[in-house]
Design a protein around this motif. Structure first.
Motif, PDB file in Angstrom:
ATOM      1  N   GLU A   9      68.354  91.947  38.076  1.00 49.87           N
ATOM      2  CA  GLU A   9      68.027  93.039  38.996  1.00 49.87           C
ATOM      3  C   GLU A   9      66.545  93.027  39.312  1.00 49.87           C
ATOM      4  O   GLU A   9      65.715  93.071  38.411  1.00 49.87           O
ATOM      5  N   LEU A  10      66.196  92.991  40.594  1.00 45.98           N
ATOM      6  CA  LEU A  10      64.805  93.047  41.030  1.00 45.98           C
ATOM      7  C   LEU A  10      64.617  94.305  41.848  1.00 45.98           C
ATOM      8  O   LEU A  10      65.438  94.615  42.711  1.00 45.98           O
ATOM      9  N   ASN A  11      63.523  95.030  41.582  1.00 42.75           N
ATOM     10  CA  ASN A  11      63.233  96.252  42.305  1.00 42.75           C
ATOM     11  C   ASN A  11      61.751  96.241  42.667  1.00 42.75           C
ATOM     12  O   ASN A  11      60.897  96.284  41.790  1.00 42.75           O
ATOM     13  N   ILE A  12      61.460  96.195  43.975  1.00 41.17           N
ATOM     14  CA  ILE A  12      60.095  96.135  44.477  1.00 41.17           C
ATOM     15  C   ILE A  12      59.724  97.501  45.033  1.00 41.17           C
ATOM     16  O   ILE A  12      60.373  97.998  45.950  1.00 41.17           O
ATOM     17  N   ALA A  13      58.704  98.118  44.462  1.00 41.73           N
ATOM     18  CA  ALA A  13      58.186  99.411  44.937  1.00 41.73           C
ATOM     19  C   ALA A  13      59.299 100.461  45.057  1.00 41.73           C
ATOM     20  O   ALA A  13      59.287 101.288  45.958  1.00 41.73           O
ATOM     21  N   LEU A  97      65.575  83.688  37.335  1.00 39.98           N
ATOM     22  CA  LEU A  97      64.810  83.748  38.563  1.00 39.98           C
ATOM     23  C   LEU A  97      65.322  84.929  39.379  1.00 39.98           C
ATOM     24  O   LEU A  97      66.529  85.095  39.556  1.00 39.98           O
ATOM     25  N   ALA A  98      64.385  85.746  39.852  1.00 40.24           N
ATOM     26  CA  ALA A  98      64.723  86.833  40.767  1.00 40.24           C
ATOM     27  C   ALA A  98      63.785  86.719  41.958  1.00 40.24           C
ATOM     28  O   ALA A  98      62.580  86.484  41.786  1.00 40.24           O
ATOM     29  N   THR A  99      64.321  86.851  43.169  1.00 44.10           N
ATOM     30  CA  THR A  99      63.497  86.720  44.363  1.00 44.10           C
ATOM     31  C   THR A  99      63.719  87.905  45.287  1.00 44.10           C
ATOM     32  O   THR A  99      64.793  88.518  45.316  1.00 44.10           O
ATOM     33  N   GLY A 100      62.691  88.217  46.035  1.00 44.18           N
ATOM     34  CA  GLY A 100      62.773  89.289  47.008  1.00 44.18           C
ATOM     35  C   GLY A 100      61.700  89.121  48.059  1.00 44.18           C
ATOM     36  O   GLY A 100      61.023  88.087  48.115  1.00 44.18           O
ATOM     37  N   GLU A 101      61.545  90.146  48.897  1.00 44.47           N
ATOM     38  CA  GLU A 101      60.565  90.086  49.975  1.00 44.47           C
ATOM     39  C   GLU A 101      59.877  91.435  50.116  1.00 44.47           C
ATOM     40  O   GLU A 101      60.524  92.487  50.075  1.00 44.47           O
ATOM     41  N   LEU A 102      58.561  91.382  50.289  1.00 48.36           N
ATOM     42  CA  LEU A 102      57.744  92.575  50.454  1.00 48.36           C
ATOM     43  C   LEU A 102      56.993  92.484  51.770  1.00 48.36           C
ATOM     44  O   LEU A 102      56.291  91.499  52.026  1.00 48.36           O
TER      45      LEU A 102
END
Length: 129
Positions: A9-13, A97-102
């Motif tokens: 699980e990835l959580n950005i801001a 590995l977890a990836t996302g976009e900001l």
């Protein structure tokens, strides 16, 4: 079986795997870390935003087998210039590995998806009595 770490699980801001903030917002990145093995182990996680605009490392010590925890990289977005950034969290010497976009917007930029704004028939600027 030895330990195998996953980042499920990835959580950005606070917005999930994809986030949009205003330049200067000091958001955090959190990721779940799962030890799928049956051996207690230590794990190091690396966070990279963009091509090294932000790099941080967090260590989790003594995570029991078949146990999950949340790892937080606090206040890591405040110094980013307006742009679109890839966000990657990797487990050092592991398989996670977890990836996302900001997306970082300049102050005053319209939020993505806002088009044809019309306030009470007065366009983008309106005087409301």
């Amino acid at each position: 079986r030895r330990y195998i770490a996953l980042c499920p699980e990835l959580n950005i801001a606070g917005q999930g795997e994809t986030a949009t903030i205003i330049q200067g917002d000091d958001g955090s990145v959190t990721v779940g870390l799962l030890n799928q093995g049956d051996v207690t182990a230590n794990f190091s996680l690396n966070l990279t935003i963009g091509d090294g605009a932000v790099t941080e490392t967090q260590t989790v010590e003594q995570l029991n087998g078949s146990t999950q925890t949340t790892v937080t990289f606090p206040n890591v977005t405040g110094g980013l210039a307006p742009d679109i950034y890839g966000v990657n969290v990797t487990v050092v010497n592991g398989t996670g590995l977890a990836t996302g976009e900001l997306t970082v917007l300049a102050p005053g930029d319209p939020a993505p998806g806002l088009t044809d704004l019309d306030i009470d028939g007065q366009g983008t600027d309106a005087l409301v009595p």
